[in-house]
Every structure is written in structure tokens, then in C-alpha cells.
Design a protein around this motif. Structure first.
Motif, PDB file in Angstrom:
ATOM      1  N   PRO A  19      41.934  40.557  50.903  1.00 48.83           N
ATOM      2  CA  PRO A  19      41.067  39.097  50.776  1.00 48.83           C
ATOM      3  C   PRO A  19      41.782  38.334  49.660  1.00 48.83           C
ATOM      4  N   ASP A  20      41.795  37.072  50.216  1.00 50.57           N
ATOM      5  CA  ASP A  20      42.397  36.000  49.394  1.00 50.57           C
ATOM      6  C   ASP A  20      41.171  35.430  48.468  1.00 50.57           C
ATOM      7  N   VAL A  21      41.499  34.443  47.496  1.00 42.84           N
ATOM      8  CA  VAL A  21      40.497  33.908  46.755  1.00 42.84           C
ATOM      9  C   VAL A  21      39.524  32.906  47.751  1.00 42.84           C
ATOM     10  N   TYR A  22      40.042  32.403  48.792  1.00 44.20           N
ATOM     11  CA  TYR A  22      39.072  31.892  49.592  1.00 44.20           C
ATOM     12  C   TYR A  22      38.045  33.045  50.308  1.00 44.20           C
ATOM     13  N   THR A  23      38.545  33.970  50.462  1.00 47.69           N
ATOM     14  CA  THR A  23      37.462  34.973  51.390  1.00 47.69           C
ATOM     15  C   THR A  23      36.467  35.366  50.390  1.00 47.69           C
ATOM     16  N   TYR A  78      28.903  40.450  41.758  1.00 45.75           N
ATOM     17  CA  TYR A  78      29.564  41.688  42.242  1.00 45.75           C
ATOM     18  C   TYR A  78      30.692  41.300  42.984  1.00 45.75           C
ATOM     19  N   ILE A  79      30.697  40.218  43.694  1.00 42.95           N
ATOM     20  CA  ILE A  79      31.913  39.752  44.641  1.00 42.95           C
ATOM     21  C   ILE A  79      32.894  39.114  43.366  1.00 42.95           C
ATOM     22  N   LEU A  80      32.264  38.464  42.605  1.00 41.95           N
ATOM     23  CA  LEU A  80      33.235  37.868  41.717  1.00 41.95           C
ATOM     24  C   LEU A  80      33.747  38.862  40.842  1.00 41.95           C
ATOM     25  N   SER A  81      33.103  39.938  40.310  1.00 41.54           N
ATOM     26  CA  SER A  81      34.083  40.967  39.726  1.00 41.54           C
ATOM     27  C   SER A  81      35.099  41.539  40.844  1.00 41.54           C
ATOM     28  N   GLU A  82      34.618  41.754  42.044  1.00 43.47           N
ATOM     29  CA  GLU A  82      35.766  42.390  42.642  1.00 43.47           C
ATOM     30  C   GLU A  82      36.904  41.295  42.931  1.00 43.47           C
ATOM     31  N   ALA A  83      36.860  40.008  42.839  1.00 42.78           N
ATOM     32  CA  ALA A  83      37.583  39.036  42.969  1.00 42.78           C
ATOM     33  C   ALA A  83      38.793  39.110  41.748  1.00 42.78           C
ATOM     34  N   LYS A  84      37.974  39.284  40.594  1.00 45.00           N
ATOM     35  CA  LYS A  84      38.632  39.386  39.048  1.00 45.00           C
ATOM     36  C   LYS A  84      39.641  40.481  39.138  1.00 45.00           C
ATOM     37  N   LYS A  85      39.434  41.556  39.892  1.00 45.10           N
ATOM     38  CA  LYS A  85      40.235  42.819  39.985  1.00 45.10           C
ATOM     39  C   LYS A  85      41.461  42.705  40.709  1.00 45.10           C
ATOM     40  N   LYS A  86      41.384  41.957  41.713  1.00 43.29           N
ATOM     41  CA  LYS A  86      42.516  41.663  42.616  1.00 43.29           C
ATOM     42  C   LYS A  86      43.063  40.326  42.426  1.00 43.29           C
ATOM     43  N   HIS A  87      42.627  39.282  41.735  1.00 44.98           N
ATOM     44  CA  HIS A  87      43.267  38.031  41.649  1.00 44.98           C
ATOM     45  C   HIS A  87      43.335  37.720  40.301  1.00 44.98           C
ATOM     46  N   SER A  88      44.370  37.371  39.478  1.00 45.94           N
ATOM     47  CA  SER A  88      44.516  37.088  38.056  1.00 45.94           C
ATOM     48  C   SER A  88      43.967  35.515  37.972  1.00 45.94           C
ATOM     49  N   LYS A  89      44.110  34.837  39.005  1.00 46.57           N
ATOM     50  CA  LYS A  89      43.749  33.475  38.864  1.00 46.57           C
ATOM     51  C   LYS A  89      42.645  33.121  40.037  1.00 46.57           C
ATOM     52  N   LEU A  90      41.634  32.467  39.643  1.00 47.91           N
ATOM     53  CA  LEU A  90      40.533  32.167  40.781  1.00 47.91           C
ATOM     54  C   LEU A  90      40.672  30.589  40.810  1.00 47.91           C
ATOM     55  N   SER A  91      40.007  30.233  41.890  1.00 46.64           N
ATOM     56  CA  SER A  91      39.614  28.705  41.956  1.00 46.64           C
ATOM     57  C   SER A  91      38.395  28.203  41.327  1.00 46.64           C
ATOM     58  N   PRO A  92      38.513  26.881  40.999  1.00 43.53           N
ATOM     59  CA  PRO A  92      37.621  26.190  40.566  1.00 43.53           C
ATOM     60  C   PRO A  92      36.079  26.236  41.527  1.00 43.53           C
ATOM     61  N   VAL A  93      36.368  26.120  42.784  1.00 45.09           N
ATOM     62  CA  VAL A  93      35.367  26.177  43.665  1.00 45.09           C
ATOM     63  C   VAL A  93      34.463  27.745  43.510  1.00 45.09           C
ATOM     64  N   THR A  94      35.224  28.797  43.248  1.00 47.66           N
ATOM     65  CA  THR A  94      34.794  29.767  43.018  1.00 47.66           C
ATOM     66  C   THR A  94      33.713  29.950  42.003  1.00 47.66           C
ATOM     67  N   TYR A  95      33.882  29.384  40.675  1.00 47.09           N
ATOM     68  CA  TYR A  95      33.087  29.227  39.799  1.00 47.09           C
ATOM     69  C   TYR A  95      31.843  28.333  40.033  1.00 47.09           C
ATOM     70  N   HIS A  96      32.223  27.206  40.792  1.00 48.32           N
ATOM     71  CA  HIS A  96      31.092  26.150  41.062  1.00 48.32           C
ATOM     72  C   HIS A  96      30.273  26.637  41.733  1.00 48.32           C
ATOM     73  N   ALA A  97      30.675  27.427  42.859  1.00 50.98           N
ATOM     74  CA  ALA A  97      29.613  28.197  43.733  1.00 50.98           C
ATOM     75  C   ALA A  97      28.442  28.787  42.834  1.00 50.98           C
ATOM     76  N   LEU A  98      28.966  29.533  41.871  1.00 47.73           N
ATOM     77  CA  LEU A  98      28.244  30.380  41.261  1.00 47.73           C
ATOM     78  C   LEU A  98      27.138  29.536  40.073  1.00 47.73           C
ATOM     79  N   ILE A  99      27.952  28.563  39.562  1.00 47.47           N
ATOM     80  CA  ILE A  99      27.072  27.750  38.642  1.00 47.47           C
ATOM     81  C   ILE A  99      25.997  26.910  39.194  1.00 47.47           C
TER      82      ILE A  99
END
Length: 576
Positions: free
Chosen positions: A443-447, A466-487
Motif C-alpha cells: 500500500p502506498d501513501v495514497y492508499t 491506527y492506520i497512520l501508525s501502520e503508514a509510519k512503519k512502511k513509509h519514512s516520508k508521508l504526505s501533507p494531505v495525510t496529516y491534513h485529514a487527521l487535523i
């Protein structure tokens, strides 16, 4: 056609019994032998006997041939009666020189080829080289209004071969060819034939791309066609349509197409193709479809490659559904368009909600190797199904791709996951992500971002984290949109502390907060908690990072601050 067959027959005759007279070295006559040929009629399949010519078979003295020339030239014995034989036809002779009779089947000779007659005098016509040079020298120069009068002074006796030779000569201006042809038409000794018209049209279309001459040629052809039905061939009209198409004259092309019926011409596949091409070049797609409908009703269809081009033109004109009709008829006639045209048609059908299902049906036509490499059309259909919210259909197609091919990639899975997330069906979205992983894909950052956004919109922040924590394990760099959705989700729930924690955490994962994150958080602080102090701190932090807050949000901070100060002032005055 009959000229070609006659020429071939004469070759056969000359192989056995040709002589040359001393006075007429370019004239070839048969020897005085009796040649009889059986020819079957294609229409009735009955054999009929044609006599090429008949003389006393015992008189084989070639010295008498000169004396018989006059009777042969008079047309009493016509060598075109020998038409229909191929060059391979054998005419066996007996020992005494007599020609033996040979029987031919209907496959050897086409009786319909015996059209018209031409006497020996016509066949033996010789072009006057000197007069031909005079005419060509005149036409190859820039001539004023005196061209016709100069031609009259040459005292020409026009013959079809002479006119054809002139028309076929290169380096003659198209305008002068047309003027010469008009002048020749007025002469009593020239009969305008289909052959002459074909040569004229071919000469002009192959050498002259000027609009003026194209229109002059069309006016001339129209004049001849209106006066003599059946004289203008469909081949000439096709060349004229192609010429006008190159010049971008779509309306003129349509006029030629409609006039073909008045000329007694039946449009063929080339006529339809070049007409549709010309109209589409000028973006006359409605007219092009009218011509296309006639082609579908009356036929015949062009070859597969040209069918593919017609389909692409209609798709560019937002007529994908009409293009699909062309595709269906072509498939019935075993003229399947090339793959690029099919891919383009499927993609165009998927852009319109009403034709996505037609594109889905077209996928059934891909089999074997063709299906394994058809990832582009399959992906287009899945996007279309997700857009019209047919997520179950998209999922079924995904499963078919997994079982039969083409193998789906991350983009296909992400499209379906995004569709389920937008519809709020997070359970199905997560299942599709697990299916993706079971295929050996990552799964990529977009997924992860799409799923986090779906959970955040539904207020399920624990699952989103929980999904964010899974993303951190598999990707060293995330997207601003990822955090924007959580914020955005935390702000919606007025959990500003957690939102601020995420804002601080972003930089640890190589993500620089942008204006959107700050803007959303500042607006929520001001409007929901009236916390202008925290908002001011964030504003100052933005300045340090070189980010600029829009004027509306800045004014919002000032307004909330003034409101709070006024409220405090009122409270102080009341207490006093």
C-alpha cells in the motif's frame, strides 16, 4: 478494364502470327491464319463462338499481308473481338499452320469484359511528336488569356491518346491543364471519356494543392457529371474529396459527396472515409455522423485501420456512443479496429456516466493475450464504475482481473478503495487494502491517506490513528494531505490539543506543514474555542517558516481578540 484485356489479347496474337509492314512499322496485324476461340459468357455460362477474323487458311504467303491491310483497317475484322484472353492463353497450331480450336471455361474469360469496340485505326494512332511538343511548351509556361487562341493556331486533330499524354506530362501548371481540357472539350473530334476525366483529376490532385485550382476542377467535373450521367467515376470523386480535405474544405467535400448520386456514382468505402475525415478535420462532427450513418446503412465499410480512425474522430467530437455503434457494425463484418482505437473508445465511453456500461461490455471482447495486456481499458472502466457509484461492479471486475488478467496494480486498488471511503463503507475499503497486500503489493501513501480521510470524516479518529501508525512503519516520508485529514478530523471534534500535536509531529516524518494545515487549525481555534492566543502563536510560527496567512483568517484573529477584550472591559466596568 476492357483496354487492358484487349492489350493482353493482342500480345497473345502477336506471339503466333504478328508481322510488321514496311510502311507501318508501328502497326501490328495478325497473319492470315484462321483463329477461332470459344469464350463462355459469365452471365449465361453458355459458350459462344467468336471469330477473330477469317481468311483462306491455305494462303499463308506473308507477301499478301500488305494488300490486305486496307480491309483490316476498315473495321471489317476487329481485333477487339480477341478481348478477354490472358497473356498465358495458348493457341496451338497444326502442322499445316492452321490454328486449332481451344475451349475456355468461365474462369478463363470474363464475358463482361467485352465492352465496346475500337477499330484498328484507333489502335494504330500515332502521336505527332512535333505538335505535342508545341502544346507542352505552351502549357509549361505562364500563359495569359491567349492560351486558347494559341492552341487554335496549332490546327490540332485531337485524339484521346494525345489528350492523355498532355495531361500526364509533369511540370504543367494545374490551371493550364484545366484550361486545355476545357478547350479540348469544345472540339468536335474529341469525345470526353471516363478515362480522360480520371487522368485529368489524378494529374491535378497529385501536383496542385491550391484552393483556386481545386475549386476550378470541381466546377469542371460537376459540369461534365450533370450533363453526362455515368461519365464521372467514383475514383475521380474520391481523389477530389481527398484533395479538398487536405485543403480543409469540409463544406465543399460534403457537396461533392451529395453530388455523387446525381452523377450516377455509387459511393464506395473510400468515398465515405475521405468525406468523414474532411468533416472531422473541420470539427463538423454532426455532419460527419450523418455521412457515417449512410455508410453503416448502405456500406461498404473501409478497412480496419480506417474504421479505427473514424472511431477516434467521433470520440474527439464527444460522440463516443455513435463511435460505439460503428465499432459494433465493424465487429459484425470482421473488421475489428486496432487496439489503440479500442482503448480510446473505451476511455471515451467511461467519461460519460450513461455509457460506462457499454465500455464494460466491450471488455468481454478481449481474450487471451489481448486481455493480459489491456490494463489501460480495464482501469478506465473501473474508474467509471466507481464514479457512478457502482462499487460492487468495480469489485467484481477487480476480481476478474486477478483471476484472468490483466493483473491489477496499485492504481486500480486505490480507485476502488477511494470509492468505498467516499461512500463511508470503511469495512470494504480495508478488505480491498488487505487484498492488495495479499497480491504481494505494498500500500502506498495514497492508499493510507484515503483510508485515514474516510475514518476522519466519520469521526473514527482511533481507527484513523491506527492506520497512520501502520503508514509510519512502511513509509519514512508521508504526505501533507495525510496529516491534513487527521487535523481536520480532530478540529471537527474540537480536540485541538491532538491537532497541535500532529502539527508538531509532521516535520519528524519529512513533511513540512503548508498553509492549509495552519489555516484550518487557526480558523477552528478562533471560531470554536475563541482561542486567539494560540492562533496568534501559530500565525507567528508561519511567518518564521515563510508561510503567509490569507487576509480573511488574519482578520478573524483580530476580531476574536477584540471581542474578548471588549468582554473583559464590560466585566471590569460591571464589577466597578
Amino acid at each position: 478494364m476492357w483496354r487492358s484485356i484487349a492489350a493482353k489479347s493482342r500480345v497473345v496474337a502477336r506471339n503466333f502470327c504478328a508481322i510488321k509492314t514496311p510502311n507501318n512499322r508501328n502497326k501490328v496485324y495478325p497473319s492470315q491464319s484462321h483463329i477461332s476461340i470459344w469464350v463462355s459468357s459469365q452471365s449465361s455460362q453458355n459458350l459462344r463462338f467468336l471469330s477473330y477474323f477469317s481468311t483462306n487458311p491455305n494462303e499463308n504467303d506473308h507477301s499478301q499481308s500488305s494488300s490486305d491491310d486496307s480491309s483490316m483497317i476498315s473495321g471489317e475484322h476487329n481485333d477487339n473481338q480477341f478481348e478477354g484472353l490472358s497473356e498465358q492463353t495458348s493457341l496451338p497450331f497444326s502442322e499445316n499452320g492452321d490454328a486449332q480450336m481451344e475451349t475456355f471455361t468461365s474462369g478463363d474469360v470474363n464475358a463482361d469484359s467485352f465492352v465496346g469496340e475500337e477499330n484498328v485505326e484507333s489502335e494504330a494512332y500515332e502521336i505527332d511528336v512535333e505538335k505535342l511538343d508545341n502544346v507542352l511548351s505552351l502549357l509549361q509556361s505562364i500563359v495569359d488569356e491567349s492560351l486558347e487562341s494559341t492552341l487554335d493556331s496549332f490546327s490540332l486533330v485531337l485524339h484521346e491518346e494525345f489528350v492523355v499524354k498532355v495531361l500526364q506530362t509533369p511540370l504543367v501548371l494545374g490551371e493550364n491543364l484545366i484550361r486545355f481540357f476545357k478547350w479540348a472539350m469544345k472540339k468536335q473530334d474529341l469525345s470526353v471519356t471516363t478515362r480522360v476525366i480520371d487522368v485529368l483529376v489524378s494529374s491535378i490532385c497529385s501536383r496542385d494543392l491550391r484552393r483556386k485550382n481545386a475549386y476550378a476542377l470541381w466546377d469542371l467535373v460537376r459540369e461534365i457529371g450533370e450533363k453526362n450521367e455515368g461519365l464521372v467515376s467514383v475514383g475521380s470523386l474520391n481523389q477530389l474529396i481527398a484533395l479538398l480535405s487536405k485543403l480543409g474544405k469540409g463544406k465543399a467535400v460534403l457537396e461533392v459527396f451529395h453530388k455523387s448520386k446525381d452523377f450516377g456514382c455509387v459511393p464506395d468505402s473510400e468515398t465515405y472515409y475521405y468525406t468523414i475525415e474532411a468533416l472531422c478535420r473541420r470539427s463538423f462532427y454532426d455532419w460527419a455522423w450523418i455521412v457515417c450513418e449512410k455508410m453503416l446503412d448502405q456500406g461498404p465499410l473501409p478497412d480496419s485501420e480506417k474504421i479505427g480512425k473514424i472511431i477516434c474522430w467521433l470520440c474527439k467530437g464527444s460522440k463516443a456512443k455513435d463511435a460505439h455503434t460503428v465499432y459494433l457494425l465493424a465487429k459484425e463484418n470482421n473488421k475489428c479496429p486496432p487496439k489503440p482505437a479500442l482503448y480510446f473508445l473505451i476511455g471515451s465511453l467511461c467519461r460519460d456516466d450513461g455509457t460506462v456500461k457499454l465500455a464494460l461490455e466491450m471488455l468481454n471482447d478481449f481474450e487471451g493475450e489481448a486481455q493480459k495486456y489491456a490494463i489501460k481499458p480495464f482501469s478506465s472502466v473501473i474508474r467509471g464504475l466507481c464514479r457512478i457509484k457502482d462499487l460492487d461492479g468495480a469489485k467484481q471486475l477487480l476480481l476478474k482481473m486477478i483471476a484472468e488478467g490483466p493483473p491489477p496494480g496499485n492504481a486500480v486498488f486505490n480507485t476502488i478503495i477511494s470509492g468505498y471511503c467516499k461512500g463511508g463503507d470503511m469495512k470494504e475499503a480495508v478488505e480491498i487494502m488487505k487484498l492488495l497486500e495479499s497480491r504481494g503489493l505494498k500500500p502506498d501513501v495514497y492508499t493510507y491517506t484515503v483510508i485515514i480521510s474516510g475514518y476522519s470524516n466519520g469521526g473514527q479518529m482511533e481507527e484513523a490513528c491506527y492506520i497512520l501508525s501502520e503508514a509510519k512503519k512502511k513509509h519514512s516520508k508521508l504526505s501533507p494531505v495525510t496529516y491534513h485529514a487527521l487535523i481536520r478530523g480532530y478540529c471537527k471534534l474540537e480536540q485541538f490539543d491532538k491537532a497541535l500535536e500532529l502539527l508538531a509531529e509532521m516535520e519528524k516524518f519529512g513533511v513540512q506543514p503548508n498553509v492549509d494545515e495552519y489555516n484550518k487549525l487557526i480558523q477552528s481555534l478562533c471560531l470554536k474555542s475563541l482561542d486567539w492566543e494560540t492562533a496568534e502563536k501559530l500565525f507567528a510560527e508561519m511567518k518564521e517558516k515563510g508561510l503567509y496567512l490569507n487576509s480573511i483568517t488574519r482578520s478573524l484573529i483580530t476580531a476574536v481578540k477584540e471581542l474578548e477584550e471588549e468582554g473583559l472591559a464590560k466585566e471590569v466596568s460591571i464589577e466597578a
